[in-house]
Design a protein around this motif. Structure first.
Motif, PDB file in Angstrom:
ATOM      1  N   ASP A  25      20.056  27.104  -1.579  1.00  0.00           N
ATOM      2  CA  ASP A  25      21.510  26.992  -1.675  1.00  0.00           C
ATOM      3  C   ASP A  25      21.970  25.682  -2.336  1.00  0.00           C
ATOM      4  O   ASP A  25      22.923  25.056  -1.899  1.00  0.00           O
ATOM      5  N   GLY A  26      21.240  25.268  -3.391  1.00  0.00           N
ATOM      6  CA  GLY A  26      21.635  24.080  -4.131  1.00  0.00           C
ATOM      7  C   GLY A  26      21.206  22.767  -3.514  1.00  0.00           C
ATOM      8  O   GLY A  26      21.547  21.700  -4.020  1.00  0.00           O
ATOM      9  N   ILE A  27      20.460  22.811  -2.426  1.00  0.00           N
ATOM     10  CA  ILE A  27      19.969  21.598  -1.780  1.00  0.00           C
ATOM     11  C   ILE A  27      18.461  21.539  -1.978  1.00  0.00           C
ATOM     12  O   ILE A  27      17.753  22.520  -1.759  1.00  0.00           O
ATOM     13  N   VAL A  28      17.977  20.384  -2.399  1.00  0.00           N
ATOM     14  CA  VAL A  28      16.553  20.174  -2.598  1.00  0.00           C
ATOM     15  C   VAL A  28      16.041  19.239  -1.503  1.00  0.00           C
ATOM     16  O   VAL A  28      16.591  18.157  -1.297  1.00  0.00           O
ATOM     17  N   TYR A  29      15.007  19.688  -0.837  1.00  0.00           N
ATOM     18  CA  TYR A  29      14.337  18.893   0.194  1.00  0.00           C
ATOM     19  C   TYR A  29      12.979  18.495  -0.360  1.00  0.00           C
ATOM     20  O   TYR A  29      12.167  19.360  -0.688  1.00  0.00           O
ATOM     21  N   VAL A  30      12.747  17.197  -0.478  1.00  0.00           N
ATOM     22  CA  VAL A  30      11.474  16.707  -1.000  1.00  0.00           C
ATOM     23  C   VAL A  30      10.637  16.226   0.181  1.00  0.00           C
ATOM     24  O   VAL A  30      11.092  15.405   0.982  1.00  0.00           O
ATOM     25  N   SER A  31       9.432  16.752   0.272  1.00  0.00           N
ATOM     26  CA  SER A  31       8.528  16.381   1.359  1.00  0.00           C
ATOM     27  C   SER A  31       8.254  14.887   1.355  1.00  0.00           C
ATOM     28  O   SER A  31       8.388  14.214   0.332  1.00  0.00           O
ATOM     29  N   GLY A  32       7.826  14.385   2.506  1.00  0.00           N
ATOM     30  CA  GLY A  32       7.393  12.996   2.580  1.00  0.00           C
ATOM     31  C   GLY A  32       6.349  12.749   1.504  1.00  0.00           C
ATOM     32  O   GLY A  32       5.376  13.494   1.394  1.00  0.00           O
ATOM     33  N   THR A  33       6.579  11.731   0.694  1.00  0.00           N
ATOM     34  CA  THR A  33       5.752  11.480  -0.481  1.00  0.00           C
ATOM     35  C   THR A  33       5.059  10.136  -0.357  1.00  0.00           C
ATOM     36  O   THR A  33       5.706   9.115  -0.117  1.00  0.00           O
TER      37      THR A  33
END
Length: 129
Positions: A25-33
């Motif tokens: 829904d237009g939101i990007v969640y980036v994993s712990g990097t």
């Protein structure tokens, strides 16, 4: 709402069962990097600034693969192994967010790789696709 796993071009396998990023829904969640190479070795051992730059470049690639930019980042979760690295991390971090800064928090904790000094997880709003 369907979700889409995000693997930027050239991304290697992940350290555990997760995607580098997920979009919904237009939101990007980036994993712990972490600052890891494709063989899961920590790069720039002992240099918090270089690890932070490496991590933020990885995050930038995930957000870019989803169609966004670092200007779309709204929240960062920052994990440090030592408060002594706080200034070095902030010095690099500020270069990636020169305008309006995203909200964030920063805590000290242990990380999954002993030589890792910093980990960042990110949320970006890039609009509905």
């Amino acid at each position: 709402m369907p979700k889409t796993a995000i693997f930027p071009p050239g991304a290697g396998p992940t350290l555990a069962p997760y995607s580098p990023g997920t979009s919904a829904d237009g939101i990007v969640y980036v994993s712990g990097t972490l600052a890891l190479d494709k063989e899961f070795n920590v790069v720039h051992v002992g240099d918090a600034a270089k690890q932070t730059e490496f991590v933020l470049e990885q995050i930038k690639a995930v957000i870019g693969a989803a169609g966004g930019t670092m200007a779309d980042v709204t929240f960062n979760h920052i994990f440090l192994t030592d408060w002594a690295n706080y200034g070095a991390v902030n010095g690099v971090y500020g270069k990636y967010f020169p305008g309006d800064k995203p909200a964030r928090y920063c805590i000290q904790c242990g990380l999954v790789k002993p030589d890792a000094l910093v980990e960042i997880a990110t949320i970006a709003h890039i609009g509905k696709k």
